[in-house]
Design a protein around this motif. Structure first.
Motif, PDB file in Angstrom:
ATOM      1  N   THR A  23       0.834  -1.201   0.000  1.00 45.28           N
ATOM      2  CA  THR A  23       0.000   0.000   0.000  1.00 45.28           C
ATOM      3  C   THR A  23       0.871   1.254   0.000  1.00 45.28           C
ATOM      4  O   THR A  23       0.602   2.214  -0.724  1.00 45.28           O
ATOM      5  CB  THR A  23      -0.952  -0.010   1.210  1.00 45.28           C
ATOM      6  OG1 THR A  23      -1.771  -1.179   1.133  1.00 45.28           O
ATOM      7  CG2 THR A  23      -1.820   1.228   1.247  1.00 45.28           C
ATOM      8  N   MET A  24       1.938   1.243   0.810  1.00 45.71           N
ATOM      9  CA  MET A  24       2.843   2.395   0.828  1.00 45.71           C
ATOM     10  C   MET A  24       3.438   2.645  -0.557  1.00 45.71           C
ATOM     11  O   MET A  24       3.449   3.776  -1.037  1.00 45.71           O
ATOM     12  CB  MET A  24       3.972   2.176   1.835  1.00 45.71           C
ATOM     13  CG  MET A  24       4.907   3.380   1.933  1.00 45.71           C
ATOM     14  SD  MET A  24       6.657   3.021   2.179  1.00 45.71           S
ATOM     15  CE  MET A  24       7.176   2.479   0.585  1.00 45.71           C
ATOM     16  N   PHE A  25       3.919   1.586  -1.209  1.00 49.98           N
ATOM     17  CA  PHE A  25       4.515   1.747  -2.535  1.00 49.98           C
ATOM     18  C   PHE A  25       3.478   2.200  -3.559  1.00 49.98           C
ATOM     19  O   PHE A  25       3.768   3.044  -4.411  1.00 49.98           O
ATOM     20  CB  PHE A  25       5.192   0.449  -2.997  1.00 49.98           C
ATOM     21  CG  PHE A  25       6.610   0.319  -2.536  1.00 49.98           C
ATOM     22  CD1 PHE A  25       7.645   0.890  -3.263  1.00 49.98           C
ATOM     23  CD2 PHE A  25       6.920  -0.372  -1.377  1.00 49.98           C
ATOM     24  CE1 PHE A  25       8.964   0.773  -2.842  1.00 49.98           C
ATOM     25  CE2 PHE A  25       8.231  -0.492  -0.953  1.00 49.98           C
ATOM     26  CZ  PHE A  25       9.252   0.082  -1.682  1.00 49.98           C
ATOM     27  N   MET A  26       2.254   1.667  -3.478  1.00 49.09           N
ATOM     28  CA  MET A  26       1.205   2.068  -4.426  1.00 49.09           C
ATOM     29  C   MET A  26       0.822   3.540  -4.241  1.00 49.09           C
ATOM     30  O   MET A  26       0.732   4.293  -5.221  1.00 49.09           O
ATOM     31  CB  MET A  26      -0.028   1.177  -4.266  1.00 49.09           C
ATOM     32  CG  MET A  26       0.175  -0.233  -4.793  1.00 49.09           C
ATOM     33  SD  MET A  26      -1.313  -1.251  -4.705  1.00 49.09           S
ATOM     34  CE  MET A  26      -1.521  -1.461  -2.949  1.00 49.09           C
ATOM     35  N   ILE A 134      19.883  -0.311   4.495  1.00 53.68           N
ATOM     36  CA  ILE A 134      19.946  -1.648   3.906  1.00 53.68           C
ATOM     37  C   ILE A 134      18.762  -2.513   4.328  1.00 53.68           C
ATOM     38  O   ILE A 134      18.271  -3.326   3.548  1.00 53.68           O
ATOM     39  CB  ILE A 134      21.300  -2.333   4.232  1.00 53.68           C
ATOM     40  CG1 ILE A 134      21.491  -3.592   3.386  1.00 53.68           C
ATOM     41  CG2 ILE A 134      21.419  -2.665   5.697  1.00 53.68           C
ATOM     42  CD1 ILE A 134      21.808  -3.293   1.952  1.00 53.68           C
ATOM     43  N   ALA A 135      18.255  -2.333   5.545  1.00 50.01           N
ATOM     44  CA  ALA A 135      17.127  -3.154   6.014  1.00 50.01           C
ATOM     45  C   ALA A 135      15.890  -2.912   5.150  1.00 50.01           C
ATOM     46  O   ALA A 135      15.222  -3.866   4.741  1.00 50.01           O
ATOM     47  CB  ALA A 135      16.817  -2.850   7.478  1.00 50.01           C
ATOM     48  N   PHE A 136      15.593  -1.649   4.836  1.00 49.18           N
ATOM     49  CA  PHE A 136      14.408  -1.386   4.019  1.00 49.18           C
ATOM     50  C   PHE A 136      14.633  -1.807   2.573  1.00 49.18           C
ATOM     51  O   PHE A 136      13.698  -2.239   1.903  1.00 49.18           O
ATOM     52  CB  PHE A 136      13.979   0.083   4.091  1.00 49.18           C
ATOM     53  CG  PHE A 136      12.556   0.266   3.623  1.00 49.18           C
ATOM     54  CD1 PHE A 136      11.507   0.091   4.503  1.00 49.18           C
ATOM     55  CD2 PHE A 136      12.277   0.561   2.299  1.00 49.18           C
ATOM     56  CE1 PHE A 136      10.189   0.212   4.077  1.00 49.18           C
ATOM     57  CE2 PHE A 136      10.963   0.697   1.866  1.00 49.18           C
ATOM     58  CZ  PHE A 136       9.916   0.518   2.754  1.00 49.18           C
ATOM     59  N   LYS A 137      15.852  -1.718   2.088  1.00 47.08           N
ATOM     60  CA  LYS A 137      16.140  -2.184   0.728  1.00 47.08           C
ATOM     61  C   LYS A 137      15.895  -3.692   0.636  1.00 47.08           C
ATOM     62  O   LYS A 137      15.337  -4.184  -0.348  1.00 47.08           O
ATOM     63  CB  LYS A 137      17.570  -1.822   0.328  1.00 47.08           C
ATOM     64  CG  LYS A 137      17.738  -0.336   0.098  1.00 47.08           C
ATOM     65  CD  LYS A 137      19.167   0.030  -0.229  1.00 47.08           C
ATOM     66  CE  LYS A 137      19.274   1.544  -0.396  1.00 47.08           C
ATOM     67  NZ  LYS A 137      20.611   1.999  -0.645  1.00 47.08           N
ATOM     68  N   PHE A 138      16.297  -4.423   1.657  1.00 49.02           N
ATOM     69  CA  PHE A 138      16.035  -5.861   1.710  1.00 49.02           C
ATOM     70  C   PHE A 138      14.530  -6.117   1.740  1.00 49.02           C
ATOM     71  O   PHE A 138      14.010  -6.970   1.024  1.00 49.02           O
ATOM     72  CB  PHE A 138      16.720  -6.480   2.942  1.00 49.02           C
ATOM     73  CG  PHE A 138      16.418  -7.931   3.129  1.00 49.02           C
ATOM     74  CD1 PHE A 138      17.018  -8.898   2.328  1.00 49.02           C
ATOM     75  CD2 PHE A 138      15.528  -8.342   4.110  1.00 49.02           C
ATOM     76  CE1 PHE A 138      16.728 -10.241   2.488  1.00 49.02           C
ATOM     77  CE2 PHE A 138      15.233  -9.686   4.285  1.00 49.02           C
ATOM     78  CZ  PHE A 138      15.831 -10.638   3.468  1.00 49.02           C
ATOM     79  N   TYR A 139      13.818  -5.339   2.553  1.00 46.22           N
ATOM     80  CA  TYR A 139      12.361  -5.449   2.669  1.00 46.22           C
ATOM     81  C   TYR A 139      11.701  -5.206   1.311  1.00 46.22           C
ATOM     82  O   TYR A 139      10.753  -5.898   0.926  1.00 46.22           O
ATOM     83  CB  TYR A 139      11.890  -4.444   3.713  1.00 46.22           C
ATOM     84  CG  TYR A 139      10.463  -4.548   4.172  1.00 46.22           C
ATOM     85  CD1 TYR A 139       9.832  -5.773   4.375  1.00 46.22           C
ATOM     86  CD2 TYR A 139       9.738  -3.396   4.442  1.00 46.22           C
ATOM     87  CE1 TYR A 139       8.518  -5.839   4.824  1.00 46.22           C
ATOM     88  CE2 TYR A 139       8.427  -3.446   4.892  1.00 46.22           C
ATOM     89  CZ  TYR A 139       7.828  -4.676   5.083  1.00 46.22           C
ATOM     90  OH  TYR A 139       6.533  -4.739   5.526  1.00 46.22           O
ATOM     91  N   ALA A 140      12.189  -4.234   0.541  1.00 44.08           N
ATOM     92  CA  ALA A 140      11.634  -3.936  -0.777  1.00 44.08           C
ATOM     93  C   ALA A 140      11.857  -5.092  -1.749  1.00 44.08           C
ATOM     94  O   ALA A 140      10.988  -5.396  -2.576  1.00 44.08           O
ATOM     95  CB  ALA A 140      12.246  -2.642  -1.330  1.00 44.08           C
ATOM     96  N   VAL A 141      12.995  -5.759  -1.642  1.00 43.82           N
ATOM     97  CA  VAL A 141      13.256  -6.924  -2.491  1.00 43.82           C
ATOM     98  C   VAL A 141      12.290  -8.053  -2.125  1.00 43.82           C
ATOM     99  O   VAL A 141      11.738  -8.723  -3.005  1.00 43.82           O
ATOM    100  CB  VAL A 141      14.729  -7.385  -2.367  1.00 43.82           C
ATOM    101  CG1 VAL A 141      14.945  -8.736  -3.021  1.00 43.82           C
ATOM    102  CG2 VAL A 141      15.654  -6.338  -2.979  1.00 43.82           C
TER     103      VAL A 141
END
Length: 186
Positions: A23-26, A134-141
């Motif tokens: 939802t955040m990304f949308m 890096i934690a959120f980048k991992f979460y995005a993957v």
């Protein structure tokens, strides 16, 4: 063929798990296309220098770090970058919660440090733009893999249902054609 009930349960639980971040990304992606990006509050500081600053990323980063420590504030999450515009240069250091810009002024013994603190919404936009740690980048993957898994599992469930097989194929072809048309029109 995978057990349909297990596939449905997996599909539903995975969708529920990623719903908040999806939802955040949308929302941030859709609003960003209309130039709704959130705000910053800017704090500008003058830095007195003993010698003029040079267009050197290491030197500028060290100076920015020293000044941020003096201000008792954290560094941005990203990597500092040197930007050169003709005869002007600056250090730009971005993150999800703040951006830092260090640049010379007309007085060669004074530099300007701008600390741009993000609003709560701008922070979400920055995370969307991969400006977080890096934690959120991992979460995005994980999110991207999960969305792909949801799409494939949804397609498989529809394809396994005899009454939906034809409409699934037609809808997939309409989706592909729409994608090609909108890319071409853009």
């Amino acid at each position: 063929m995978m057990n349909r009930m297990k596939l449905m349960k997996f599909h539903v639980l995975l969708a529920a798990l990623i719903l908040p971040v999806a939802t955040m990304f949308m929302v941030t992606g859709a609003l960003y296309t209309w130039s709704i990006k959130g705000n910053y509050t800017n704090d500008v500081y003058e830095i007195r220098l003993s010698k003029p600053i040079q267009s050197d990323v290491t030197e500028l980063t060290s100076l920015a770090q020293l000044e941020l420590e003096n201000l008792a504030t954290n560094y941005p999450e990203g990597e500092p970058k040197l930007k050169v515009y003709g005869n002007h240069f600056l250090l730009e250091w971005t993150g999800s919660s703040k951006n830092v810009i260090l640049e010379p002024t007309d007085n060669e013994l004074i530099a300007k440090l701008t600390v741009k603190n993000t609003s709560w919404y701008r922070k979400l936009v920055q995370l969307h733009k991969a400006k977080g740690g890096i934690a959120f980048k991992f979460y995005a993957v994980v999110l991207a893999i999960s969305i792909g898994t949801l799409l494939v599992s949804g397609f498989v469930m529809a394809w396994q249902t005899p009454k939906l097989k034809r409409v699934t194929l037609i809808t997939s072809l309409v989706g592909l054609c729409s994608f090609i048309i909108f890319v071409y029109l853009s």
